[in-house]
Write a protein that holds these residues in place. Sequence first.
Motif, PDB file in Angstrom:
ATOM      1  N   ASP A 111     -55.878   6.101  27.765  1.00  0.00           N
ATOM      2  CA  ASP A 111     -57.105   5.297  27.770  1.00  0.00           C
ATOM      3  C   ASP A 111     -58.339   6.179  27.983  1.00  0.00           C
ATOM      4  OD1 ASP A 111     -55.882   2.830  27.329  1.00  0.00           O
ATOM      5  OD2 ASP A 111     -55.578   2.449  29.457  1.00  0.00           O
ATOM      6  N   LYS A 112     -58.207   7.157  28.865  1.00  0.00           N
ATOM      7  CA  LYS A 112     -59.344   8.031  29.142  1.00  0.00           C
ATOM      8  C   LYS A 112     -59.718   8.828  27.896  1.00  0.00           C
ATOM      9  CE  LYS A 112     -61.077  11.237  32.629  1.00  0.00           C
ATOM     10  NZ  LYS A 112     -60.768  11.963  33.900  1.00  0.00           N
ATOM     11  N   ILE A 113     -58.713   9.320  27.183  1.00  0.00           N
ATOM     12  CA  ILE A 113     -58.973  10.069  25.945  1.00  0.00           C
ATOM     13  C   ILE A 113     -59.606   9.161  24.898  1.00  0.00           C
ATOM     14  CG2 ILE A 113     -57.900  11.322  24.031  1.00  0.00           C
ATOM     15  CD1 ILE A 113     -55.746  12.254  26.031  1.00  0.00           C
TER      16      ILE A 113
ATOM     17  N   GLN B 124     -53.215   2.868  21.425  1.00  0.00           N
ATOM     18  CA  GLN B 124     -53.949   2.638  22.674  1.00  0.00           C
ATOM     19  C   GLN B 124     -54.471   1.217  22.843  1.00  0.00           C
ATOM     20  OE1 GLN B 124     -57.659   2.346  22.845  1.00  0.00           O
ATOM     21  NE2 GLN B 124     -57.625   2.114  25.079  1.00  0.00           N
TER      22      GLN B 124
ATOM     23  N   LYS C  23     -61.314   4.130  19.894  1.00  0.00           N
ATOM     24  CA  LYS C  23     -61.128   3.234  21.035  1.00  0.00           C
ATOM     25  C   LYS C  23     -60.579   1.892  20.562  1.00  0.00           C
ATOM     26  CE  LYS C  23     -63.625   1.009  24.809  1.00  0.00           C
ATOM     27  NZ  LYS C  23     -64.945   0.787  25.457  1.00  0.00           N
TER      28      LYS C  23
ATOM     29  N   ASP D  79     -53.020   5.610  31.495  1.00  0.00           N
ATOM     30  CA  ASP D  79     -54.391   5.782  31.984  1.00  0.00           C
ATOM     31  C   ASP D  79     -55.028   7.019  31.361  1.00  0.00           C
ATOM     32  OD1 ASP D  79     -52.507   7.292  33.477  1.00  0.00           O
ATOM     33  OD2 ASP D  79     -53.965   7.613  35.077  1.00  0.00           O
ATOM     34  N   VAL D  80     -54.201   8.036  31.109  1.00  0.00           N
ATOM     35  CA  VAL D  80     -54.686   9.256  30.451  1.00  0.00           C
ATOM     36  C   VAL D  80     -55.008   8.962  28.983  1.00  0.00           C
ATOM     37  CG1 VAL D  80     -54.121  11.625  29.792  1.00  0.00           C
ATOM     38  CG2 VAL D  80     -53.347  10.724  32.001  1.00  0.00           C
TER      39      VAL D  80
ATOM     40  N   VAL E 173     -60.045  16.550  23.622  1.00  0.00           N
ATOM     41  CA  VAL E 173     -59.075  16.841  24.676  1.00  0.00           C
ATOM     42  C   VAL E 173     -57.899  17.597  24.055  1.00  0.00           C
ATOM     43  CG1 VAL E 173     -57.460  15.847  26.340  1.00  0.00           C
ATOM     44  CG2 VAL E 173     -59.730  14.822  26.025  1.00  0.00           C
TER      45      VAL E 173
ATOM     46  N   ASN F 165     -61.386   6.577  25.339  1.00  0.00           N
ATOM     47  CA  ASN F 165     -62.728   6.140  25.712  1.00  0.00           C
ATOM     48  C   ASN F 165     -63.753   7.264  25.708  1.00  0.00           C
ATOM     49  OD1 ASN F 165     -62.859   3.125  26.667  1.00  0.00           O
ATOM     50  ND2 ASN F 165     -60.907   3.884  27.427  1.00  0.00           N
ATOM     51  N   GLY F 166     -63.337   8.453  25.279  1.00  0.00           N
ATOM     52  CA  GLY F 166     -64.274   9.570  25.209  1.00  0.00           C
ATOM     53  C   GLY F 166     -65.345   9.359  24.150  1.00  0.00           C
TER      54      GLY F 166
ATOM     55  N   GLU G  98     -56.634  16.144  30.395  1.00  0.00           N
ATOM     56  CA  GLU G  98     -57.027  14.966  31.165  1.00  0.00           C
ATOM     57  C   GLU G  98     -55.893  14.424  32.043  1.00  0.00           C
ATOM     58  OE1 GLU G  98     -59.829  13.847  31.694  1.00  0.00           O
ATOM     59  OE2 GLU G  98     -61.125  14.478  30.050  1.00  0.00           O
TER      60      GLU G  98
END
Length: 271
Positions: free
Chosen positions: A233-235, A185, A119, A230-231, A256, A237-238, A81
């Motif tokens: 957070d993206k992981i 996170q 999350k 940001d990466v 990921v 929020n999966g 990601e």
Amino acid sequence: MENKKKNNNLGIIIGAIVALIAIFGLVYFANKGEKKESTKSAESSSTKTTTSKEDLEKVDLPQLSDKVSDDEAEVKMITEEGDITIKLFPKYAPLAVENFLTHSKKGYYNGVEFFRVVKDFMIQGGDPKNSGTGGESIWNGKDASIDPGTGFRNEVSNHLFHLRGALSMANAGADTNGSQFFIVQNPKDMSDGLLYDEFPTKIIDAYKNGGVPSLDKNYSVFGQVVSGMDVVDKIANGETTANSSGNEKSKPVNPVKIKSIEVIKDYDFKK
């Protein structure tokens, strides 16, 4: 006033939930099945020391700076990601940092997944089995302060905290660190209720930007994300589903993977 009260109540509720997750989550998933703990607890992280408020305010707090100093190391975690750049603290967590750097150089983490994602809490990886039941340290019982086979001891100080972006060791109890790690996170304000005689003022302010203070003194922080949150957070929020025990919705539907970890700035542990 009403909004402030609601925010405070929300902070307390979140704190309580996170504390429960920390107790039943990180301990359960990191090297599950290893219940033997060190019989030599004199150097254990659970030992509490008394520090005056005046001394607390003078403590070096390396997480609060993005600059990588001479006594720190730096790595780039390349994931599917995106990249996460992390600085490491060998001065305060030499065992954890050398363990992580050595594994990274040897490709130990290549292809390993973030197998546990919660999350507003953390993302956890570092287990070649991608299950939370595997992984080992480079020490393999060589740390003389503990019994062989239990991993290496916790390294906890009043210099490092579980702020948002902190890199910390996951374990199965005190002094059982292997290869698993997690990145904090949680982005929510967690400063409410923190005592000024237990935390430096700057750390309390930093917790306003997120983190999990309930993990402090129980797990070894050894790094801090300096770019790429940001990466993270993206992981985090999966999409997730229930884990194998069914007690937590933390198993990623599309895990990921870490492609590799590049050492940008190494550290000489012999000096």
